[in-house]
Design an enzyme around this catalytic site. Structure first.
Site, PDB file in Angstrom:
ATOM      1  N   HIS A   8      28.542  33.649  14.093  1.00 19.57           N
ATOM      2  CA  HIS A   8      29.475  33.826  12.986  1.00 19.57           C
ATOM      3  C   HIS A   8      30.011  32.471  12.531  1.00 19.57           C
ATOM      4  O   HIS A   8      30.300  31.612  13.354  1.00 19.57           O
ATOM      5  CB  HIS A   8      30.672  34.676  13.423  1.00 19.57           C
ATOM      6  CG  HIS A   8      30.307  36.090  13.773  1.00 19.57           C
ATOM      7  ND1 HIS A   8      31.220  36.984  14.294  1.00 19.57           N
ATOM      8  CD2 HIS A   8      29.137  36.768  13.657  1.00 19.57           C
ATOM      9  CE1 HIS A   8      30.618  38.148  14.482  1.00 19.57           C
ATOM     10  NE2 HIS A   8      29.353  38.045  14.115  1.00 19.57           N
ATOM     11  N   LYS A  64      39.582  32.746  25.397  1.00 21.92           N
ATOM     12  CA  LYS A  64      39.407  31.513  26.174  1.00 21.92           C
ATOM     13  C   LYS A  64      39.097  31.720  27.659  1.00 21.92           C
ATOM     14  O   LYS A  64      38.656  30.785  28.337  1.00 21.92           O
ATOM     15  CB  LYS A  64      40.683  30.646  26.065  1.00 21.92           C
ATOM     16  CG  LYS A  64      40.870  30.015  24.708  1.00 21.92           C
ATOM     17  CD  LYS A  64      39.916  28.862  24.500  1.00 21.92           C
ATOM     18  CE  LYS A  64      39.740  28.467  23.059  1.00 21.92           C
ATOM     19  NZ  LYS A  64      38.481  28.893  22.444  1.00 21.92           N
ATOM     20  N   TYR A  78      41.210  39.760  13.431  1.00 22.50           N
ATOM     21  CA  TYR A  78      42.438  39.802  14.229  1.00 22.50           C
ATOM     22  C   TYR A  78      43.540  40.272  13.298  1.00 22.50           C
ATOM     23  O   TYR A  78      43.817  39.612  12.294  1.00 22.50           O
ATOM     24  CB  TYR A  78      42.799  38.403  14.742  1.00 22.50           C
ATOM     25  CG  TYR A  78      41.889  37.859  15.831  1.00 22.50           C
ATOM     26  CD1 TYR A  78      40.658  37.274  15.518  1.00 22.50           C
ATOM     27  CD2 TYR A  78      42.271  37.898  17.169  1.00 22.50           C
ATOM     28  CE1 TYR A  78      39.835  36.753  16.519  1.00 22.50           C
ATOM     29  CE2 TYR A  78      41.456  37.382  18.177  1.00 22.50           C
ATOM     30  CZ  TYR A  78      40.246  36.819  17.846  1.00 22.50           C
ATOM     31  OH  TYR A  78      39.436  36.316  18.827  1.00 22.50           O
ATOM     32  N   TYR A  85      39.716  27.214  18.568  1.00 20.85           N
ATOM     33  CA  TYR A  85      38.970  28.463  18.730  1.00 20.85           C
ATOM     34  C   TYR A  85      37.510  28.188  19.104  1.00 20.85           C
ATOM     35  O   TYR A  85      36.965  28.841  20.000  1.00 20.85           O
ATOM     36  CB  TYR A  85      39.045  29.296  17.438  1.00 20.85           C
ATOM     37  CG  TYR A  85      38.609  30.725  17.641  1.00 20.85           C
ATOM     38  CD1 TYR A  85      39.516  31.712  18.007  1.00 20.85           C
ATOM     39  CD2 TYR A  85      37.266  31.095  17.480  1.00 20.85           C
ATOM     40  CE1 TYR A  85      39.115  33.024  18.219  1.00 20.85           C
ATOM     41  CE2 TYR A  85      36.854  32.408  17.687  1.00 20.85           C
ATOM     42  CZ  TYR A  85      37.784  33.364  18.050  1.00 20.85           C
ATOM     43  OH  TYR A  85      37.371  34.656  18.260  1.00 20.85           O
ATOM     44  N   PRO A 129      43.824  37.400  26.315  1.00 21.61           N
ATOM     45  CA  PRO A 129      42.507  37.322  25.662  1.00 21.61           C
ATOM     46  C   PRO A 129      42.539  36.966  24.175  1.00 21.61           C
ATOM     47  O   PRO A 129      41.486  36.771  23.575  1.00 21.61           O
ATOM     48  CB  PRO A 129      41.929  38.729  25.871  1.00 21.61           C
ATOM     49  CG  PRO A 129      43.109  39.605  26.122  1.00 21.61           C
ATOM     50  CD  PRO A 129      44.145  38.764  26.766  1.00 21.61           C
TER      51      PRO A 129
HETATM   52  P1  RFL Z   1      35.701  37.173  37.669  1.00 23.80           P
HETATM   53  O1  RFL Z   1      34.839  37.593  36.523  1.00 23.80           O
HETATM   54  O2  RFL Z   1      36.927  37.930  37.944  1.00 23.80           O
HETATM   55  O3  RFL Z   1      34.763  37.170  38.935  1.00 23.80           O
HETATM   56  C1  RFL Z   1      35.271  37.021  40.238  1.00 23.80           C
HETATM   57  C2  RFL Z   1      34.331  37.690  41.207  1.00 23.80           C
HETATM   58  O4  RFL Z   1      34.815  37.502  42.538  1.00 23.80           O
HETATM   59  C3  RFL Z   1      34.715  38.727  43.247  1.00 23.80           C
HETATM   60  N1  RFL Z   1      35.710  38.729  44.337  1.00 23.80           N
HETATM   61  C4  RFL Z   1      35.396  38.521  45.618  1.00 23.80           C
HETATM   62  N2  RFL Z   1      34.238  38.258  46.225  1.00 23.80           N
HETATM   63  C5  RFL Z   1      34.247  38.093  47.572  1.00 23.80           C
HETATM   64  N3  RFL Z   1      35.385  38.172  48.327  1.00 23.80           N
HETATM   65  C6  RFL Z   1      36.584  38.417  47.754  1.00 23.80           C
HETATM   66  N4  RFL Z   1      37.685  38.497  48.481  1.00 23.80           N
HETATM   67  C7  RFL Z   1      36.618  38.600  46.334  1.00 23.80           C
HETATM   68  N5  RFL Z   1      37.609  38.858  45.453  1.00 23.80           N
HETATM   69  C8  RFL Z   1      37.039  38.933  44.260  1.00 23.80           C
HETATM   70  C9  RFL Z   1      34.974  39.788  42.190  1.00 23.80           C
HETATM   71  O5  RFL Z   1      34.431  41.046  42.567  1.00 23.80           O
HETATM   72  C10 RFL Z   1      34.242  39.191  40.977  1.00 23.80           C
HETATM   73  O6  RFL Z   1      32.898  39.603  40.902  1.00 23.80           O
HETATM   74  O7  RFL Z   1      36.136  35.635  37.535  1.00 23.80           O
HETATM   75  P2  RFL Z   1      35.326  34.384  36.904  1.00 23.80           P
HETATM   76  O8  RFL Z   1      33.907  34.344  37.398  1.00 23.80           O
HETATM   77  O9  RFL Z   1      36.195  33.206  37.093  1.00 23.80           O
HETATM   78  O10 RFL Z   1      35.193  34.709  35.346  1.00 23.80           O
HETATM   79  C11 RFL Z   1      36.313  34.719  34.526  1.00 23.80           C
HETATM   80  C12 RFL Z   1      36.156  35.771  33.430  1.00 23.80           C
HETATM   81  O11 RFL Z   1      35.685  36.990  33.990  1.00 23.80           O
HETATM   82  C13 RFL Z   1      37.497  36.022  32.746  1.00 23.80           C
HETATM   83  O12 RFL Z   1      38.133  34.802  32.412  1.00 23.80           O
HETATM   84  C14 RFL Z   1      37.390  36.813  31.454  1.00 23.80           C
HETATM   85  O13 RFL Z   1      36.670  38.001  31.588  1.00 23.80           O
HETATM   86  C15 RFL Z   1      38.826  37.111  31.024  1.00 23.80           C
HETATM   87  N6  RFL Z   1      38.866  38.216  30.134  1.00 23.80           N
HETATM   88  C16 RFL Z   1      38.554  37.980  28.845  1.00 23.80           C
HETATM   89  N7  RFL Z   1      38.250  36.704  28.450  1.00 23.80           N
HETATM   90  C17 RFL Z   1      37.922  36.470  27.176  1.00 23.80           C
HETATM   91  O14 RFL Z   1      37.630  35.305  26.853  1.00 23.80           O
HETATM   92  N8  RFL Z   1      37.894  37.492  26.265  1.00 23.80           N
HETATM   93  C18 RFL Z   1      38.167  38.796  26.637  1.00 23.80           C
HETATM   94  O15 RFL Z   1      38.100  39.705  25.827  1.00 23.80           O
HETATM   95  C19 RFL Z   1      38.524  39.082  27.953  1.00 23.80           C
HETATM   96  N9  RFL Z   1      38.801  40.349  28.364  1.00 23.80           N
HETATM   97  C20 RFL Z   1      39.205  39.510  30.587  1.00 23.80           C
HETATM   98  C21 RFL Z   1      39.145  40.569  29.692  1.00 23.80           C
HETATM   99  C22 RFL Z   1      39.577  39.748  31.927  1.00 23.80           C
HETATM  100  C23 RFL Z   1      39.907  41.012  32.386  1.00 23.80           C
HETATM  101  N10 RFL Z   1      40.348  41.167  33.768  1.00 23.80           N
HETATM  102  C24 RFL Z   1      40.308  40.057  34.670  1.00 23.80           C
HETATM  103  C25 RFL Z   1      40.950  42.291  34.302  1.00 23.80           C
HETATM  104  C26 RFL Z   1      39.424  41.863  30.124  1.00 23.80           C
HETATM  105  C27 RFL Z   1      39.806  42.102  31.463  1.00 23.80           C
HETATM  106  C28 RFL Z   1      40.061  43.525  31.855  1.00 23.80           C
HETATM  107  C1  PHB Z   2      35.660  40.662  22.688  1.00 19.64           C
HETATM  108  O1  PHB Z   2      34.636  40.678  21.964  1.00 19.64           O
HETATM  109  O2  PHB Z   2      35.792  41.428  23.652  1.00 19.64           O
HETATM  110  C2  PHB Z   2      36.749  39.725  22.347  1.00 19.64           C
HETATM  111  C3  PHB Z   2      36.596  38.841  21.297  1.00 19.64           C
HETATM  112  C4  PHB Z   2      37.621  37.963  20.966  1.00 19.64           C
HETATM  113  C5  PHB Z   2      38.790  37.989  21.683  1.00 19.64           C
HETATM  114  C6  PHB Z   2      38.939  38.852  22.763  1.00 19.64           C
HETATM  115  C7  PHB Z   2      37.925  39.744  23.082  1.00 19.64           C
HETATM  116  O3  PHB Z   2      39.798  37.140  21.350  1.00 19.64           O
END
Ligand code: RFL
Ligand code: PHB
Length: 391
Positions: free
Chosen positions: A72, A297, A201, A385, A293
């Site tokens: 995009h 980032k 947004y 962004y 979120p």
């Molecule tokens: P993760 O993805 O949480 O992975 C960590 C892994 O470690 C495992 N783990 C263990 N393993 C062994 N022993 C233990 N004691 C352990 N404890 C935990 C877990 O099972 C898991 O597999 O962290 P990582 O790799 O640093 O990645 C970070 C990203 O996942 C995170 O920053 C993003 O997903 C944040 N986030 C979002 N970011 C965005 O940029 N846009 C979003 O829309 C967005 N939506 C979200 C999100 C994070 C969410 N969380 C954490 C609840 C939505 C949700 C619901």
């Molecule tokens: C998503 O595609 O899940 C998404 C995109 C942008 C955001 C947060 C989540 O700021």
């Protein structure tokens, strides 16, 4: 058993680190608490910065992304019944917004690790890092009921916000900073065509809404909700009705609805732990920091941590120098705090707060009007962004 680097957690941070180190001839063992399918079932981020795309290519996992990601030129901000575009591409001199789900990034990394016979253990129980303040760190865990121990040079804590790594460091050496927001995001995934060809947004007096996507046939929508709500309280019809109310009229009319594939609520939080290195243990990704979120980032910050960490460990194994290891924490934190600032700012101009007055709503509308009409302000939004440089 012995390896060079034990990585705790097989989320995007742990898998990417393992893959980058493997390509430099460095041995790793990844220990993950959950099953592979469970890790792949989590629906999270969707937008990748150019820096992360480049890093995935360096990690040799850019092929499917290059084929399937949606590119995009910008995003739209909706407020006061209007839609305004932020043209990221022209404001930043060519940077774009890459839409490719975290689930797909994770799947590509898992497939690459499998193809290279990477050492990954799923369903590892009671993983505990030990002795990382001395010269002989080790990690213990249980697999299939058998206690195991692995010695290593370094431990990478890539185990997310609820992981064991951050909790294992002496708490008096750790400084944490936190802000909890008084709302969450309710997300819905559906096999329906996205309502718009760019993300929208939306600031609305009923609360924030976001229209995003995973492909040309799969949409992801979010609406701001109260922290005590449950996904079960939201039938699909109730979700679609509420979403429509928070979007400009023409967008609401164009919205194609359908059954949800997934629905979940994420609380919004800002969190930073300092420092990110304790002797021979490093924290990376969500283990060290969380952002709301709104700025997209979280995943991208995890990637920049891994860029700095893989570079530092590679330099150590190639030259014996610990110079980059010594500046890992400081280097990451400089970039993290800027992303914290941006995510907080995006959150604060787009959401309804419980104590928001009509005055506050007008201020948000003025700010949105300003960032969508002033080139200087739009450029500041755009450069954050699409992602600040890895420096
Ligand atoms: P993760 O993805 O949480 O992975 C960590 C892994 O470690 C495992 N783990 C263990 N393993 C062994 N022993 C233990 N004691 C352990 N404890 C935990 C877990 O099972 C898991 O597999 O962290 P990582 O790799 O640093 O990645 C970070 C990203 O996942 C995170 O920053 C993003 O997903 C944040 N986030 C979002 N970011 C965005 O940029 N846009 C979003 O829309 C967005 N939506 C979200 C999100 C994070 C969410 N969380 C954490 C609840 C939505 C949700 C619901
Ligand atoms: C998503 O595609 O899940 C998404 C995109 C942008 C955001 C947060 C989540 O700021």
């Amino acid at each position: 058993m012995r390896t060079q680097v034990v990585i705790i957690g097989a989320g995007p941070s742990g898998l990417l680190l393992s893959q980058l180190l493997h390509l430099k001839g460095i041995d790793t063992l990844v220990l993950e608490r959950q099953s592979r399918n469970y890790v792949l079932s989590r629906i999270r981020a969707g937008v990748l910065e150019q820096g992360m795309v480049d890093l995935l290519k360096t990690a040799q996992v850019g092929e499917r992304l290059e084929r399937e990601a949606l590119i995009h030129g910008g995003i739209e901000l909706a407020f006061n019944g209007q839609r305004r575009q932020i043209d990221m591409k022209s404001l930043t001199g060519g940077s774009v917004v890459t839409v490719y789900g975290q689930t797909e990034v994770t799947r590509d990394l898992m497939d690459a690790r499998d193809a290279m016979n990477g050492h990954l253990i799923y369903e590892a129980e009671d993983v505990v890092p030990h002795d990382f303040d001395g010269g002989r760190p080790r990690v213990t865990y249980r697999k299939d009921g058998v206690e195991r121990e692995v010695f290593c040079d370094y431990i990478a804590g890539c185990d997310g916000y609820h992981g064991i790594s951050r909790r294992s460091v002496p708490q008096e050496t750790l400084k944490t900073f936190e802000r909890v927001y008084p709302f969450g995001w309710l997300g819905l995934l559906s096999d329906t065509p996205p309502v718009n060809d760019e993300l929208i947004y939306s600031n609305h007096e009923r609360g924030f809404a976001l229209c995003t996507m995973r492909s040309l046939t799969r949409s992801r929508y979010y609406i701001q909700c109260a922290t005590d709500e449950k996904p079960e309280d939201w039938s699909d019809d109730r979700f679609w009705d509420e979403l429509r109310k928070r979007l400009p009229g023409d967008v609401a009319e164009a919205l194609v609805t359908g059954p949800s594939i997934e629905k979940s609520i994420a609380p919004l939080r800002s969190f930073v732990a300092e420092p990110m290195r304790f002797g021979r243990l490093f924290l990376a990704g969500d283990a060290a920091h969380i952002v709301p979120p709104t700025g997209a980032k979280g995943l991208n910050l995890a990637a920049s941590d891994i860029f700095f960490l893989s570079r530092a460990l590679t330099a150590f194994y190639e030259t014996g120098s610990e110079e980059l290891i010594d500046c890992y924490s400081e280097q990451c934190l400089r970039r993290i705090w800027k992303a914290q600032r941006f995510s907080w700012w995006m959150t604060s101009i787009l959401h309804r707060f419980p104590d928001s007055s009509p005055y506050d709503l007008r201020l948000q509308q003025a700010e949105l009007d300003y960032v969508t009409t002033s080139t200087a302000a739009a450029t500041a939004l755009a450069e954050n962004y699409v992602g600040l440089p890895y420096e």
